[in-house]
Design a protein around this motif. Structure first.
Motif, PDB file in Angstrom:
ATOM      1  N   LYS A  74    -153.855 -64.738  70.828  1.00  0.00           N
ATOM      2  CA  LYS A  74    -153.837 -64.775  72.293  1.00  0.00           C
ATOM      3  C   LYS A  74    -155.246 -64.928  72.858  1.00  0.00           C
ATOM      4  CE  LYS A  74    -149.442 -63.917  73.418  1.00  0.00           C
ATOM      5  NZ  LYS A  74    -148.628 -64.786  74.318  1.00  0.00           N
ATOM      6  N   ARG A  78    -154.781 -69.897  71.019  1.00  0.00           N
ATOM      7  CA  ARG A  78    -154.290 -70.797  69.975  1.00  0.00           C
ATOM      8  C   ARG A  78    -152.770 -70.660  69.847  1.00  0.00           C
ATOM      9  NH1 ARG A  78    -158.474 -72.268  66.493  1.00  0.00           N
ATOM     10  NH2 ARG A  78    -156.888 -73.535  65.450  1.00  0.00           N
ATOM     11  N   ARG A  79    -152.064 -71.368  70.695  1.00  0.00           N
ATOM     12  CA  ARG A  79    -150.606 -71.251  70.752  1.00  0.00           C
ATOM     13  C   ARG A  79    -149.916 -71.776  69.508  1.00  0.00           C
ATOM     14  NH1 ARG A  79    -149.092 -72.973  76.999  1.00  0.00           N
ATOM     15  NH2 ARG A  79    -150.283 -71.308  78.026  1.00  0.00           N
ATOM     16  N   GLU A  80    -150.607 -72.632  68.747  1.00  0.00           N
ATOM     17  CA  GLU A  80    -149.971 -73.122  67.526  1.00  0.00           C
ATOM     18  C   GLU A  80    -149.782 -71.993  66.514  1.00  0.00           C
ATOM     19  OE1 GLU A  80    -154.422 -74.004  66.715  1.00  0.00           O
ATOM     20  OE2 GLU A  80    -153.061 -73.590  68.393  1.00  0.00           O
ATOM     21  N   PRO A  83    -146.452 -69.117  68.920  1.00  0.00           N
ATOM     22  CA  PRO A  83    -145.771 -69.909  69.940  1.00  0.00           C
ATOM     23  C   PRO A  83    -145.430 -69.100  71.191  1.00  0.00           C
ATOM     24  CG  PRO A  83    -144.821 -70.287  67.768  1.00  0.00           C
ATOM     25  CD  PRO A  83    -145.755 -69.136  67.625  1.00  0.00           C
ATOM     26  N   GLU A  84    -145.416 -69.781  72.321  1.00  0.00           N
ATOM     27  CA  GLU A  84    -145.076 -69.149  73.592  1.00  0.00           C
ATOM     28  C   GLU A  84    -143.578 -69.216  73.876  1.00  0.00           C
ATOM     29  OE1 GLU A  84    -146.972 -67.530  75.692  1.00  0.00           O
ATOM     30  OE2 GLU A  84    -148.920 -67.877  74.774  1.00  0.00           O
ATOM     31  N   THR A 152    -148.459 -70.422  61.080  1.00  0.00           N
ATOM     32  CA  THR A 152    -148.535 -69.465  62.179  1.00  0.00           C
ATOM     33  C   THR A 152    -149.044 -68.137  61.624  1.00  0.00           C
ATOM     34  OG1 THR A 152    -146.302 -68.573  61.885  1.00  0.00           O
ATOM     35  CG2 THR A 152    -146.516 -70.550  63.288  1.00  0.00           C
TER      36      THR A 152
END
Length: 205
Positions: A74, A78-80, A83-84, A152
């Motif tokens: 967060k 780095r959303r990869e 995931p959101e 992830t």
């Protein structure tokens, strides 16, 4: 950013690994577990549970390795890695729960016996480890990563104790998909190896 860790802790390694994968500047502060430094007031002020790792960042102390992985993903935006979307976030959380449950009470506990002399029932925890590994093998049979089509924090959370499972007398030879998964993690840019100890099957090799 400081990471209070111990080099033989898989929980600490997953944090060290992830911060390196993110390329974030950090300082490693080794906690002398043998002398009981993790039970002293100054450390308990950071984590009342007296466990490594602990992350200190901008005046905030974050304890628990999985919580730190979430924080770092967060913080770095780095959303990869986390995931959101609801489905992606749930898929990652599932494996974080496995890391805190089946992994901790299987491969990690088996390794605690041989590396740290923990008083667990060796037969029981090795059996648990193989139950988990069989499930991982089936899950990874037709995919590269645990929760998505790319790495992830789920993969980071699972890697360390599976990679060093042989140190707890847990043989990985029967799990080709799991071994391919381990090699994929190790090929990621910024990968940092988890120190290997001459214990269990590793000592016999």
């Amino acid at each position: 950013m400081k990471i209070h860790h111990h080099p033989l802790s898989g929980h600490a390694h997953r944090v060290v690994l992830f911060v390196s994968l993110l390329g974030l500047p950090h300082q490693l502060v080794e906690v002398d577990l043998k002398s009981g430094a993790h039970k002293k007031p100054e450390f308990l002020a950071l984590n009342p549970f007296g466990q490594v790792p602990v992350l200190e960042d901008d005046g905030v102390a974050i304890a628990d390795s999985n919580a730190i992985l979430v924080y770092l993903a967060k913080k770095a935006g780095r959303r990869e890695w986390l995931p959101e979307d609801a489905r992606g976030a749930a898929a990652v959380q599932r494996w974080l729960s496995v890391a805190a449950g089946e992994l901790a009470y299987g491969p990690a506990a088996a390794r605690l016996i041989t590396v740290f002399g923990a008083g667990y029932n060796a037969t029981e925890v090795v059996e648990r480890a193989h139950v988990l590994l069989a499930r991982l093998e089936k899950h990874l049979a037709d995919r590269d990563w645990l929760a998505s089509d790319h790495p992830t924090i789920a993969d980071v959370a699972i890697y360390s104790y599976v990679a060093r499972a042989p140190e707890g007398n847990v043989d990985l030879a029967a799990y080709p998909a799991v071994n391919r998964f381990l090699r994929r993690v190790e090929a990621l840019p910024g990968f940092v190896s988890f120190v290997q100890t001459p214990a269990g099957l590793t000592a016999a090799a």
